[in-house]
Design a protein around this motif. Sequence first.
Motif, PDB file in Angstrom:
ATOM      1  N   ASN A   1      76.196  27.761  22.854  1.00  0.00           N
ATOM      2  CA  ASN A   1      75.539  27.037  21.762  1.00  0.00           C
ATOM      3  C   ASN A   1      75.428  27.903  20.507  1.00  0.00           C
ATOM      4  O   ASN A   1      75.587  27.418  19.378  1.00  0.00           O
ATOM      5  CB  ASN A   1      74.156  26.565  22.195  1.00  0.00           C
ATOM      6  CG  ASN A   1      74.218  25.370  23.120  1.00  0.00           C
ATOM      7  OD1 ASN A   1      75.283  24.796  23.347  1.00  0.00           O
ATOM      8  ND2 ASN A   1      73.088  24.980  23.686  1.00  0.00           N
ATOM      9  N   GLN A   2      75.155  29.192  20.704  1.00  0.00           N
ATOM     10  CA  GLN A   2      75.084  30.106  19.572  1.00  0.00           C
ATOM     11  C   GLN A   2      76.436  30.218  18.881  1.00  0.00           C
ATOM     12  O   GLN A   2      76.533  30.215  17.641  1.00  0.00           O
ATOM     13  CB  GLN A   2      74.628  31.494  20.046  1.00  0.00           C
ATOM     14  CG  GLN A   2      74.589  32.559  18.955  1.00  0.00           C
ATOM     15  CD  GLN A   2      73.673  32.212  17.795  1.00  0.00           C
ATOM     16  OE1 GLN A   2      72.617  31.617  17.991  1.00  0.00           O
ATOM     17  NE2 GLN A   2      74.071  32.568  16.582  1.00  0.00           N
TER      18      GLN A   2
ATOM     19  N   LEU B   1      70.761  24.453  32.032  1.00  0.00           N
ATOM     20  CA  LEU B   1      70.561  23.977  30.664  1.00  0.00           C
ATOM     21  C   LEU B   1      69.836  22.633  30.717  1.00  0.00           C
ATOM     22  O   LEU B   1      70.269  21.707  31.396  1.00  0.00           O
ATOM     23  CB  LEU B   1      71.909  23.811  29.958  1.00  0.00           C
ATOM     24  CG  LEU B   1      71.834  23.592  28.447  1.00  0.00           C
ATOM     25  CD1 LEU B   1      71.439  24.881  27.746  1.00  0.00           C
ATOM     26  CD2 LEU B   1      73.164  23.099  27.909  1.00  0.00           C
TER      27      LEU B   1
ATOM     28  N   GLU C   1      67.884  23.787  25.837  1.00  0.00           N
ATOM     29  CA  GLU C   1      67.327  25.109  26.094  1.00  0.00           C
ATOM     30  C   GLU C   1      67.846  25.602  27.439  1.00  0.00           C
ATOM     31  O   GLU C   1      67.813  24.876  28.439  1.00  0.00           O
ATOM     32  CB  GLU C   1      65.799  25.061  26.106  1.00  0.00           C
ATOM     33  CG  GLU C   1      65.163  26.430  26.227  1.00  0.00           C
ATOM     34  CD  GLU C   1      63.645  26.400  26.068  1.00  0.00           C
ATOM     35  OE1 GLU C   1      62.984  27.321  26.603  1.00  0.00           O
ATOM     36  OE2 GLU C   1      63.135  25.464  25.422  1.00  0.00           O
ATOM     37  N   ALA C   2      68.332  26.837  27.467  1.00  0.00           N
ATOM     38  CA  ALA C   2      68.804  27.450  28.710  1.00  0.00           C
ATOM     39  C   ALA C   2      67.614  28.110  29.407  1.00  0.00           C
ATOM     40  O   ALA C   2      66.837  28.842  28.777  1.00  0.00           O
ATOM     41  CB  ALA C   2      69.885  28.472  28.420  1.00  0.00           C
TER      42      ALA C   2
ATOM     43  N   GLU D   1      73.643  29.169  26.731  1.00  0.00           N
ATOM     44  CA  GLU D   1      72.918  29.620  25.542  1.00  0.00           C
ATOM     45  C   GLU D   1      73.853  30.344  24.569  1.00  0.00           C
ATOM     46  O   GLU D   1      73.825  30.104  23.361  1.00  0.00           O
ATOM     47  CB  GLU D   1      71.774  30.546  25.962  1.00  0.00           C
ATOM     48  CG  GLU D   1      70.766  30.790  24.855  1.00  0.00           C
ATOM     49  CD  GLU D   1      69.488  31.418  25.372  1.00  0.00           C
ATOM     50  OE1 GLU D   1      68.468  31.296  24.675  1.00  0.00           O
ATOM     51  OE2 GLU D   1      69.499  32.014  26.471  1.00  0.00           O
TER      52      GLU D   1
END
Length: 668
Positions: free
Chosen positions: A514-515, A584, A528-529, A511
């Motif tokens: 990805n951010q 994930l 989505e984690a 997560e």
Amino acid sequence: MYNKSLHLVLEDGTVFQGKSFGYEAPVAGEIVFSTGMVGYTESLSDPSYLGQILTLTYPLIGNYGVPKDESHQGISTFYESERIQASGLIVSDFSFEYSHWNAAKSLGDWLKENKVPAVYGIDTRELTKLVREKGTMLGKLVFPGEPDIPFVNPDDENQVAKASCKKTIVYGSGKHKVVLVDCGVKNNIIRCLLKRDTTIVRVPWDYDFNEMEFDGLFISNGPGDPAFCTPTVNNIRKAMQTGKPIFGICMGNQLLSLAGGASTYKLKYGHRSCNQPVQLVGTQRAFVTSQNHGFAVDNNSLGAEWEPLFVNMNDGTNEGIRHKTNPWFSCQFHPEASAGPTDTEFLFDVFIRTLEVKNIPIPKLIEDELDAKSVLKQVYRGIEKGSVKKVLLLGSGALKIGEAGEFDYSGSQALKALKEEGIETVLVNPNIATVQTSEGIADKVYFLPVTPDFVERVIEKERPDSIFLSFGGQTALNCGVALYKNKILEKYNVRVLGTPVQAIIDTEDREIFNQKLSEIGVKYIQSEAVTSLKDALRAADKLGYPVIVRAAYALGGLGSGFCDNEDELESLVTKAFNYSPQVLVEKSLKGWKEIEYEVVRDRYDNCITVCNMENFDPLGIHTGESIVVAPSQTLSNSEYYKLRELAIRIIRHIGIVGECNVQYAFDP
């Protein structure tokens, strides 16, 4: 079809025998070589190769074909000029079959359309060695038993006059009006300027543009000997009297130098490649550049008002100049690339800045542009050389024979390098079947599991001042993160060498990672984690089946795979949580290519890619169970270097110091 004999004859009498795959006619010119792995389309259409027979040292050529001929804004979309400029082509192995989504024809067909002879089956390694030892020489491609032709020296003619446009051409309608002196300009230079809100007035090489109204002067690349360009040099000198900004590339660097009173000379065999390292003078900044030139500027001939801006890190030759007080600068390499890396394209932004601001030195503008491209500027907070006395290295742990050999190799090299520096080394690795545990590699070896408990005991006993976490794969990374979070490293005052622990956490937590990617505009798979089966089922329902499940902090793809329905997801996610606290759930991209780049970044923010790899199998087959081909075989120049640029952007933003692997899903 491609069986007709064709001989390469050199002026020293050497003969190489091969087969023809281009236009069937003899040709003569200067034999030169280029070491790029991709970009044959761009190189062949580069006007700087006019009068030359180009040897490509990469052994397999033609595998991704040639794109269709399209135009945008009055110039070719995929080619660097409107036709092939090189007189001939020499390769080792020609790929009769090609594979690429954008290919419209084979390389052989394109050569025939442009009436350019080409030969394959040549020992290009031997030919390159010969040119390096004896210097660039004349050569000819002739068909045995057919009429011979004489050798031709392109330096005897004004190649710039041949390559230049014959009339004034205007492109764009941007804010800044730039006069472009065409000495054989590449299309990507025009593209790069147009992207920066300019109106370009392209004029012939000998055109006196000084009666025009313009904001800045650009001097392009081009072929041959700059000594033929006296009219251009005189026009540049007139422009200098106005104080307006000037930027030159390649031939432009040589002509600006001549206008400033310096001299040029011919190199032994030139610089023609996509991997020439240059250094920004007075700094630790280094860049990998694309180059194509046979002449260079003599640094010793620069006047008191001029100084070198860049220098070649291989042979110390000039790679650019700048005026100490006026906004005049140049580079010998190609920041527009095509073919090659785009690491220095920011120099076009520096040029635009000189049109907008006054009295700021070029080096300061360069630093400002580099800083401006960083969303988060990484400041090195590591250890200075000389302060490290004893290092603990975490090995790869108990792996099966044949697995993770890269960790054993890299760890062994790290231990050897530390020993060369006189630094004491301690290794923790329970696997006796490795090179790094051999006698003499490390000063001390502990055959213990790479776990926080055992490693803490070793730290307590040995009291190292520093630790390496990045040479043992996932096992060592997980152990290092645990030692950091449990404040064990802080307790014993052990410093982490290389990549900071927070950067490791940022890459391992899906997560957070990805951010980080979203902050720098890098696309990532919709995902989505999750930390529970319930959340995994909800995420999959939201994304839509099929999905990919990936376990964070997991070895060798454990707990990862495709799921087509709820039952498969429940089974795999349950298994994944045995390996990791986080899973994930991603939208499936099954069937896409999987591409990897090995990237290295140093403390000064210099970055290189060691190699790239293309999985033989499509995405979904774990790399450890797949055949991997290095380098990639089906990426074009633009794709290859786009992915390279993204990889470098990623490791800079995260703050990697050392090596890492960036993996891509790539739509075929």
